[in-house]
Design a protein around this motif. Structure first.
Motif, PDB file in Angstrom:
ATOM      1  N   GLY A 110       0.773  -1.228   0.000  1.00  0.00           N
ATOM      2  CA  GLY A 110       0.000   0.000   0.000  1.00  0.00           C
ATOM      3  C   GLY A 110       0.808   1.284   0.000  1.00  0.00           C
ATOM      4  O   GLY A 110       0.243   2.376   0.031  1.00  0.00           O
ATOM      5  N   TYR A 111       2.143   1.170  -0.068  1.00  0.00           N
ATOM      6  CA  TYR A 111       2.995   2.375  -0.063  1.00  0.00           C
ATOM      7  C   TYR A 111       3.219   2.850  -1.501  1.00  0.00           C
ATOM      8  O   TYR A 111       4.299   2.708  -2.069  1.00  0.00           O
ATOM      9  CB  TYR A 111       4.322   2.067   0.636  1.00  0.00           C
ATOM     10  N   ARG A 112       2.188   3.438  -2.074  1.00  0.00           N
ATOM     11  CA  ARG A 112       2.220   3.807  -3.494  1.00  0.00           C
ATOM     12  C   ARG A 112       3.182   4.952  -3.780  1.00  0.00           C
ATOM     13  O   ARG A 112       3.893   4.946  -4.776  1.00  0.00           O
ATOM     14  CB  ARG A 112       0.809   4.159  -3.963  1.00  0.00           C
ATOM     15  N   PHE A 113       3.179   5.960  -2.924  1.00  0.00           N
ATOM     16  CA  PHE A 113       4.081   7.098  -3.132  1.00  0.00           C
ATOM     17  C   PHE A 113       5.540   6.654  -3.095  1.00  0.00           C
ATOM     18  O   PHE A 113       6.349   7.019  -3.939  1.00  0.00           O
ATOM     19  CB  PHE A 113       3.839   8.168  -2.062  1.00  0.00           C
ATOM     20  N   GLU A 114       5.880   5.877  -2.082  1.00  0.00           N
ATOM     21  CA  GLU A 114       7.257   5.422  -1.911  1.00  0.00           C
ATOM     22  C   GLU A 114       7.690   4.541  -3.082  1.00  0.00           C
ATOM     23  O   GLU A 114       8.811   4.667  -3.592  1.00  0.00           O
ATOM     24  CB  GLU A 114       7.394   4.651  -0.598  1.00  0.00           C
ATOM     25  N   ALA A 115       6.787   3.659  -3.524  1.00  0.00           N
ATOM     26  CA  ALA A 115       7.103   2.773  -4.647  1.00  0.00           C
ATOM     27  C   ALA A 115       7.331   3.571  -5.927  1.00  0.00           C
ATOM     28  O   ALA A 115       8.255   3.281  -6.699  1.00  0.00           O
ATOM     29  CB  ALA A 115       5.970   1.768  -4.861  1.00  0.00           C
ATOM     30  N   ALA A 116       6.507   4.593  -6.135  1.00  0.00           N
ATOM     31  CA  ALA A 116       6.656   5.416  -7.333  1.00  0.00           C
ATOM     32  C   ALA A 116       7.977   6.180  -7.325  1.00  0.00           C
ATOM     33  O   ALA A 116       8.707   6.212  -8.323  1.00  0.00           O
ATOM     34  CB  ALA A 116       5.487   6.394  -7.437  1.00  0.00           C
ATOM     35  N   ILE A 117       8.302   6.802  -6.198  1.00  0.00           N
ATOM     36  CA  ILE A 117       9.537   7.588  -6.121  1.00  0.00           C
ATOM     37  C   ILE A 117      10.771   6.705  -6.297  1.00  0.00           C
ATOM     38  O   ILE A 117      11.705   7.060  -7.021  1.00  0.00           O
ATOM     39  CB  ILE A 117       9.595   8.368  -4.784  1.00  0.00           C
ATOM     40  N   LEU A 118      10.785   5.554  -5.645  1.00  0.00           N
ATOM     41  CA  LEU A 118      11.929   4.652  -5.800  1.00  0.00           C
ATOM     42  C   LEU A 118      12.049   4.165  -7.239  1.00  0.00           C
ATOM     43  O   LEU A 118      13.160   4.083  -7.791  1.00  0.00           O
ATOM     44  CB  LEU A 118      11.801   3.466  -4.848  1.00  0.00           C
ATOM     45  N   ILE A 169       6.357  14.804 -18.742  1.00  0.00           N
ATOM     46  CA  ILE A 169       5.501  14.949 -17.558  1.00  0.00           C
ATOM     47  C   ILE A 169       5.999  14.045 -16.436  1.00  0.00           C
ATOM     48  O   ILE A 169       6.069  14.450 -15.269  1.00  0.00           O
ATOM     49  CB  ILE A 169       4.036  14.618 -17.919  1.00  0.00           C
ATOM     50  N   LEU A 170       6.347  12.802 -16.791  1.00  0.00           N
ATOM     51  CA  LEU A 170       6.843  11.867 -15.782  1.00  0.00           C
ATOM     52  C   LEU A 170       8.107  12.407 -15.119  1.00  0.00           C
ATOM     53  O   LEU A 170       8.271  12.308 -13.900  1.00  0.00           O
ATOM     54  CB  LEU A 170       7.134  10.505 -16.410  1.00  0.00           C
ATOM     55  N   TYR A 171       8.988  13.005 -15.899  1.00  0.00           N
ATOM     56  CA  TYR A 171      10.240  13.528 -15.339  1.00  0.00           C
ATOM     57  C   TYR A 171       9.996  14.797 -14.512  1.00  0.00           C
ATOM     58  O   TYR A 171      10.429  14.887 -13.357  1.00  0.00           O
ATOM     59  CB  TYR A 171      11.243  13.841 -16.450  1.00  0.00           C
ATOM     60  N   ASN A 172       9.306  15.760 -15.096  1.00  0.00           N
ATOM     61  CA  ASN A 172       9.164  17.065 -14.447  1.00  0.00           C
ATOM     62  C   ASN A 172       8.190  17.057 -13.272  1.00  0.00           C
ATOM     63  O   ASN A 172       8.473  17.636 -12.216  1.00  0.00           O
ATOM     64  CB  ASN A 172       8.697  18.107 -15.470  1.00  0.00           C
ATOM     65  N   LYS A 173       7.035  16.413 -13.454  1.00  0.00           N
ATOM     66  CA  LYS A 173       5.983  16.528 -12.450  1.00  0.00           C
ATOM     67  C   LYS A 173       5.923  15.353 -11.483  1.00  0.00           C
ATOM     68  O   LYS A 173       5.181  15.405 -10.496  1.00  0.00           O
ATOM     69  CB  LYS A 173       4.635  16.712 -13.146  1.00  0.00           C
ATOM     70  N   TYR A 174       6.677  14.325 -11.759  1.00  0.00           N
ATOM     71  CA  TYR A 174       6.725  13.190 -10.836  1.00  0.00           C
ATOM     72  C   TYR A 174       8.132  13.031 -10.269  1.00  0.00           C
ATOM     73  O   TYR A 174       8.336  13.145  -9.068  1.00  0.00           O
ATOM     74  CB  TYR A 174       6.259  11.907 -11.547  1.00  0.00           C
ATOM     75  N   ARG A 175       9.084  12.804 -11.129  1.00  0.00           N
ATOM     76  CA  ARG A 175      10.460  12.576 -10.664  1.00  0.00           C
ATOM     77  C   ARG A 175      10.992  13.813  -9.922  1.00  0.00           C
ATOM     78  O   ARG A 175      11.431  13.720  -8.782  1.00  0.00           O
ATOM     79  CB  ARG A 175      11.340  12.198 -11.852  1.00  0.00           C
ATOM     80  N   CYS A 176      10.937  14.983 -10.564  1.00  0.00           N
ATOM     81  CA  CYS A 176      11.546  16.180  -9.965  1.00  0.00           C
ATOM     82  C   CYS A 176      10.773  16.674  -8.749  1.00  0.00           C
ATOM     83  O   CYS A 176      11.357  16.972  -7.708  1.00  0.00           O
ATOM     84  CB  CYS A 176      11.664  17.287 -11.012  1.00  0.00           C
ATOM     85  N   PHE A 229       2.163   1.603 -12.899  1.00  0.00           N
ATOM     86  CA  PHE A 229       2.661   1.775 -14.263  1.00  0.00           C
ATOM     87  C   PHE A 229       4.100   2.291 -14.265  1.00  0.00           C
ATOM     88  O   PHE A 229       4.884   1.956 -15.151  1.00  0.00           O
ATOM     89  CB  PHE A 229       1.753   2.739 -15.031  1.00  0.00           C
ATOM     90  N   ILE A 230       4.439   3.108 -13.290  1.00  0.00           N
ATOM     91  CA  ILE A 230       5.820   3.591 -13.183  1.00  0.00           C
ATOM     92  C   ILE A 230       6.757   2.430 -12.880  1.00  0.00           C
ATOM     93  O   ILE A 230       7.850   2.324 -13.454  1.00  0.00           O
ATOM     94  CB  ILE A 230       5.925   4.683 -12.092  1.00  0.00           C
ATOM     95  N   LEU A 231       6.329   1.526 -12.012  1.00  0.00           N
ATOM     96  CA  LEU A 231       7.144   0.339 -11.719  1.00  0.00           C
ATOM     97  C   LEU A 231       7.286  -0.542 -12.953  1.00  0.00           C
ATOM     98  O   LEU A 231       8.387  -1.042 -13.243  1.00  0.00           O
ATOM     99  CB  LEU A 231       6.511  -0.458 -10.572  1.00  0.00           C
ATOM    100  N   LYS A 232       6.208  -0.727 -13.700  1.00  0.00           N
ATOM    101  CA  LYS A 232       6.285  -1.523 -14.931  1.00  0.00           C
ATOM    102  C   LYS A 232       7.245  -0.890 -15.933  1.00  0.00           C
ATOM    103  O   LYS A 232       7.941  -1.588 -16.667  1.00  0.00           O
ATOM    104  CB  LYS A 232       4.898  -1.668 -15.556  1.00  0.00           C
TER     105      LYS A 232
END
Length: 227
Positions: A27-35, A164-171, A211-214
């Motif tokens: 259930g740790y979606r934020f942490e999984a996405a950032i990693l 978008i993935l780089y600027n608004k999620y990764r950064c 989807f980010i993990l995939k």
């Protein structure tokens, strides 16, 4: 920096992917996405060519991050309009060229019904197609400059799904600790990117953590096949 062979680092990233999957399943979606984003970044830095971190990251997912026929190099016209406003492209672009780009965006964006996310993603065009369309659309105007200027090229690249993935999620997630409305998608049960249509404003493009993990998994597979 030491140059690694792919088979030297593959076991490391495979273990990291297993750990991220455990986080996501717990259930740790934020942490999984950032990693996942950090590991895509690390892989890109090790094995992709480019002038900087952003270019290597985006090139990596453009080339290797295809998930179930979903490609990251499509242009989100709604995002382009937001970026145009934020970066004041008008002040950096030839007035004639800017007006033609604006007309092209407005002409095409009116064809979208953003409440139907799947249809919008199908309508979105790949970056080279959009660049070609803008050139064709501007044909015949009395302007000798190159309509695809450096400033316009940056805005178009930033408007891709990968941008978008780089600027608004990764950064924003990694450097700013910021979780704006885009990250709301991570708390829902969507398994693919989708448009979030908000009344009286341009829609956001949301990317679920699964989807980010995939995408990370596919980048590892793709890089292995080209190593």
């Amino acid at each position: 920096m030491k140059k690694y062979k792919f088979d030297e680092i593959e076991p490391y990233f495979l273990k990291k992917i297993v750990n991220v999957r455990k986080l996501l399943d717990s259930g740790y979606r934020f942490e999984a996405a950032i990693l996942s984003l950090c590991y895509i970044d690390a892989l890109s830095g090790l094995f992709m060519k480019g002038a900087g971190t952003k270019q290597r990251f985006v090139n990596s997912i453009f080339l290797h991050g295809v998930v179930d026929n979903f490609r990251w190099d499509k242009v989100n016209l709604a995002e382009f309009k937001k970026i145009d406003t934020e970066e004041d492209l008008k002040s950096k672009e030839c007035p004639i060229c800017y007006e033609k780009v604006k007309q092209y965006i407005e002409k095409n964006i009116c064809q979208y019904e953003y409440s139907s996310s799947t249809q919008c993603i199908e309508k979105d065009k790949y970056l080279p197609e959009v660049i070609k369309d803008i050139r064709v659309f501007s044909n015949g105007k009395l302007c000798k400059c190159n309509i695809i200027s450096k400033a316009l090229s940056k805005c178009l690249n930033d408007s891709t799904y990968g941008g978008i993935l780089y600027n608004k999620y990764r950064c924003e997630g990694v450097h700013k600790g910021k979780f704006d409305e885009l990250w709301d998608s991570l708390s829902h049960h969507f398994d693919r990117p989708f448009y979030v249509s908000i009344e009286d404003s341009l829609p956001d493009f949301s990317i679920p953590s699964e989807f980010i993990l995939k995408t990370l998994e596919q980048c590892l597979v793709g890089l292995k096949n080209t190593a």
